[in-house]
Design a protein around this motif. Structure first.
Motif, PDB file in Angstrom:
ATOM      1  N   THR A 572       0.827  -1.210   0.000  1.00 53.25           N
ATOM      2  CA  THR A 572       0.000   0.000   0.000  1.00 53.25           C
ATOM      3  C   THR A 572       0.864   1.263   0.000  1.00 53.25           C
ATOM      4  OG1 THR A 572      -0.106  -0.039   2.425  1.00 53.25           O
ATOM      5  CG2 THR A 572      -1.865  -1.179   1.230  1.00 53.25           C
ATOM      6  N   ILE A 614      -3.511   3.396   1.089  1.00 59.19           N
ATOM      7  CA  ILE A 614      -4.479   2.480   0.482  1.00 59.19           C
ATOM      8  C   ILE A 614      -3.772   1.591  -0.543  1.00 59.19           C
ATOM      9  CG2 ILE A 614      -6.428   4.039   0.780  1.00 59.19           C
ATOM     10  CD1 ILE A 614      -6.128   4.775  -2.206  1.00 59.19           C
ATOM     11  N   LYS A 615      -4.507   0.646  -1.074  1.00 63.95           N
ATOM     12  CA  LYS A 615      -3.983  -0.230  -2.117  1.00 63.95           C
ATOM     13  C   LYS A 615      -3.475   0.606  -3.280  1.00 63.95           C
ATOM     14  CE  LYS A 615      -5.489  -3.712  -5.473  1.00 63.95           C
ATOM     15  NZ  LYS A 615      -6.625  -4.513  -5.990  1.00 63.95           N
ATOM     16  N   ASP A 651      -1.156  -6.263   4.924  1.00 59.86           N
ATOM     17  CA  ASP A 651      -0.714  -5.265   3.962  1.00 59.86           C
ATOM     18  C   ASP A 651       0.624  -4.682   4.400  1.00 59.86           C
ATOM     19  OD1 ASP A 651      -3.032  -5.729   2.618  1.00 59.86           O
ATOM     20  OD2 ASP A 651      -4.020  -3.866   3.205  1.00 59.86           O
TER      21      ASP A 651
END
Length: 839
Positions: A572, A614-615, A651
């Motif tokens: 991320t 975020i991704k 993540d």
């Protein structure tokens, strides 16, 4: 070592060439070593490897290299999931051929993977768009057809009238084609299907044997298969016809207030004859969604047919509606509406002012309790249900089914959410379905000696629709049975078919058949499969089906393709944006200068907003180009970062500071490796013990894919060795460290290995041996306190008697200084841990 700094720009390429020339990573099926098959989900050749790929493949690479060092014959292959819509879209948008676009992307991505030094067997590389691969896929498809697992039927599909193609449910957005924006139509087309439902119970039961799969993935598959036991029965309509329905909750039958049928149901079609208003409503239903998710969220619409259905117990006449949330392909195409205990039915009943009756409650006292604006799950006992009142839900189900069977108007039935797999796609860039249509003989399989049925190269994408359908010559052929003029099937296979057996082809690649069963048996099942959670359902379910289907056909003995599954977290990154002209503009990390105070654009210095982590996505531009990072820090620093800090299932936030720290650690190790001295003498028991404990623990961590723990242990050993005085033990530990980091930092390890004077490649060296005697600490550190405050520590033999430990503590200069002039009241001794002097 002559160089002060490790230079990855030179070393990385040198060792990658050395591994390639020596064929280090080529798997030998004839080897007598124990086999280890490590596989990451192969990529779609989109043009660039992203940093998420790097994390995925680094994990698999570490395990593959470790397995080789621990005496295994390792199969670690790579290929390309190369068919699919993006290539065809590129052909339409850029005027290029899908094959050329795909091959260029493969060349770029392969070069990127090679720059990272992955231990891949490139001799087994293939792309699913290779005729050598898809021709064997056609042979397997025909084998499944011979065994009754392939059939063709007319089925409702989403049809884009502009692009002139069938769309998957996921490609229909708000009733429009995702690419053209045209209103999607429902059409009935003849489609090819695979009988995955024949294996529903096997696929469900097989999950129990997959004890090395994540529980969440198994649960997702279990829910997707959706086995349930309920009751099928028929309502008698006011016109004398009957409507079969299936319910998983027959216990709630006394709560039924309506019956709803699908727009394509015979009842709906009958009502629509000569009635323009009903026909218009049916067309509106057909324009809606077809997925369960869409039906759950869409507004519930109905048309009262004027017909009624007689309740089998109460005799009440229930209104019959045509409803947009009922699909002909699910169950019987008709449902019994119980609004009190089904949310869709609740919304429908509320909209059309239909009765909502509670038939399940926590207790009899709650029988008339009003609903709080939504349906309830229906847990508790039966109420408002005549002879069922007071029964548990399960007892009530059994009672209703027993009465229905005794009366001959219904029966218990097991049903599945799973549907047969429709594999037809009206696209060019896919595997041609190997069948021929003859006016006399019907649908005829292509003979084996005519495979592969190759895609034509001269195709035109200027006109929407399937180029195979309008090709002037390709589809025209002769019937294999009668020799008359015939037409090739112009549909191609769903690309999920390509990825449903590729792991078998990696294991065995004969020219004359899809695979050799004995060679497959030597490698399969895959020992460790690694990939994203987004593939938890369809890809993994289809792969499990194909393996079982091939076993059913007698082609292989394996039933479960992947013994162990690991789903890694994403990489991320925070986002950078600013408002420009009333719209949000995003910027790439390379366009932004970051500081503790915020972020500004490199070009111009304008302030930008720092968004949440975020991704990574192209639309948000928060992507990191692996090539740029490799060029700056080297492949090993990138690999090390992928393994550090975050547990691999979570993540991993990308940070510039993190990759810089990894680059510094590469140089720190290089300096330490330069201190290896083969002529050093003397023992250092503490260093030796730390070395052997670390070697054993890192091995366990890698086997468990706990790479962040292995990294932490290597940091610890590095610190211990750096502080130690020169000795033979210290040099042994340095040599062991070279091997320990070689699966993670292979280029650095090889450079250090040869510089230290060792023969051969460290990639082919054995994992460091462990002395079991050194795994057990024979010394402990004991805290010494005075009045509960730490004043000293003692390193003593493990198990030292209390009296000796007490005497040693009282003899401590620091302790004597703290109790000077005070009377010792008592001494508390906890062996191997603590001495507390109370004054």
């Amino acid at each position: 070592m002559s160089e002060e700094r490790f230079d990855p720009s030179i070393a990385d390429g040198r060792w990658q060439r050395a591994w390639d020339e020596a064929g280090v990573f080529r798997a030998d099926s004839a080897s007598t070593k124990p086999k280890s098959y490590v596989l990451e989900m192969f990529p779609y050749p989109s043009g660039r490897i992203h940093i998420g790929h790097v994390r995925n493949y680094t994990m698999g690479d570490v395990l593959a290299r470790f397995k080789a060092m621990t005496g295994h014959e390792v199969l670690h292959p790579m290929g390309w999931d190369a068919f699919g819509m993006p290539a065809e879209n590129a052909a339409m948008e850029k005027g290029v051929h899908p094959g050329g676009w795909t091959r260029d992307n493969i060349a770029n991505m392969k070069a990127q993977l090679q720059r990272l030094g992955f231990a891949l067997d490139w001799s087994r590389e293939f792309a699913t768009c290779d005729p050598e691969y898809y021709g064997q896929e056609q042979a397997l498809f025909l084998k499944l057809y011979e065994n009754g697992l392939v059939y063709r039927k007319e089925s409702a599909v989403n049809w884009d009238p502009v692009d002139m193609t069938v769309l998957a449910n996921e490609q229909v957005i708000d009733g429009r084609g995702w690419r053209s924006g045209a209103l999607v139509e429902k059409r009935k087309l003849s489609q090819w299907f695979l009988k995955i439902t024949d294996f529903a119970d096997e696929l469900l039961e097989g999950l129990e044997s997959l004890d090395k799969w994540p529980d969440k993935v198994k649960l997702m598959q279990e829910n997707w298969i959706g086995k349930s036991r309920g009751m099928e029965f028929a309502f008698t309509l006011s016109d004398g016809e009957t409507v079969p329905v299936y319910s998983t909750r027959p216990d709630t039958i006394f709560g039924a207030s309506f019956v709803a049928v699908a727009a394509d149901h015979p009842v709906a079609q009958g009502v629509a004859e000569g009635n323009a208003e009903v026909q218009a409503f049916i067309e509106k239903c057909r324009a809606g969604g077809t997925t369960a998710a869409e039906l759950e969220t869409a507004e519930k619409l109905g048309y009262d047919t004027g017909l009624t259905a007689k309740h089998p117990f109460t005799g009440a006449e229930l209104p019959v509606f045509i409803a947009n949330f009922v699909l002909m392909d699910y169950g019987t195409g008709a449902v019994m509406g119980v609004p009190g205990h089904d949310q869709r039915d609740f919304e429908f009943a509320t909209k059309y002012n239909l009765p909502i009756t509670r038939v399940v409650a926590a207790s009899a006292d709650d029988a008339d309790k009003p609903f709080a604006g939504e349906a309830e799950a229906g847990d508790g006992i039966l109420v408002n249900s005549d002879f069922l009142n007071g029964m548990s839900v399960e007892d009530a189900k059994r009672e209703i089914i027993a009465r229905a069977e005794a009366g001959g108007w219904g029966s218990g039935k097991v049903q599945y959410r799973l549907r047969d797999w429709g594999v037809s796609r009206q696209r060019y860039w896919g595997t041609p379905i190997p069948f021929i249509h003859c006016d006399s003989c019907g649908v005829v399989p292509v003979p084996a000696d005519q495979l592969p049925v190759k895609l034509p190269e001269d195709v035109d994408f200027k006109t929407p629709g399937n180029p195979l359908d309008r090709h002037p010559t390709w589809k025209h052929t002769s019937c294999p049975k009668c020799g008359a003029d015939a037409r090739r099937e112009t549909d191609t296979l769903d690309t999920f078919v390509d990825s449903s057996w590729y792991y078998i082809r990696f294991a065995s690649q004969p020219d004359d058949k899809p695979f050799d069963a004995a060679e497959v048996a030597a490698w399969m099942p895959v020992g460790q499969y690694i990939g994203g959670i987004e593939h938890a359902i369809l890809h993994l379910l289809y792969a499990r089906f194909w393996t079982r289907a091939l076993a059913h056909c007698g082609m292989i003995d394996v039933k479960e393709p992947f013994a162990q599954l690991f789903t890694q977290g994403m990489v991320t990154h925070e986002t950078y944006s600013r408002e420009v002209g009333g719209r949000t503009v995003y910027y790439a990390p390379t366009e932004v200068k970051r500081s503790a105070d915020g972020a500004v654009l490199v070009d111009g210095g304008d302030a930008v907003d720092v968004g949440r982590v975020i991704k990574m996505s192209k639309s948000k531009k928060n992507v990191v180009d692996p090539d740029e990072i490799i060029a700056q820090y080297g492949a090993d620093a990138v690999r090390w970062f992928m393994l550090s800090d975050s547990p691999p299932e979570r993540d991993l936030p990308w940070s510039e500071a993190g990759i810089e720290g990894c680059g510094r650690f590469v140089q720190r190790l290089w300096r330490l490796f330069g201190q290896y001295d083969a002529a050093a003498t003397g023992d250092d028991k503490a260093v030796a013990r730390k070395q052997h404990q670390t070697v054993a623990a890192v091995a366990e961590d890698i086997e468990a894919l706990s790479f962040n723990k292995a990294v932490a242990r290597i940091y610890e050993l590095t610190g211990t060795v750096e502080k130690a005085a020169p000795s033979a033990s210290r040099s042994d530990a340095i040599a062991a460290l070279m091997k320990l980091v070689s699966p993670m930092m292979p280029h650095l390890a090889e450079e250090a290995w040869v510089s230290a004077g060792f023969d051969g490649l460290v990639a082919e060296a054995a994992w460091p041996e462990v002395d079991p005697a050194l795994l057990v600490d024979d010394e402990v550190t004991v805290a010494v306190q005075v009045k509960g405050k730490l004043r000293d520590t003692l390193t003593v033999p493990k198990g030292m008697p209390k009296d000796e430990l007490e005497a040693l503590a009282l003899a401590s200069e620091k302790v004597q200084r703290n109790i000077e002039g005070q009377t010792i009241r008592k001494v508390i001794v906890v062996p191997d841990r603590l001495v507390n002097v109370v004054v």
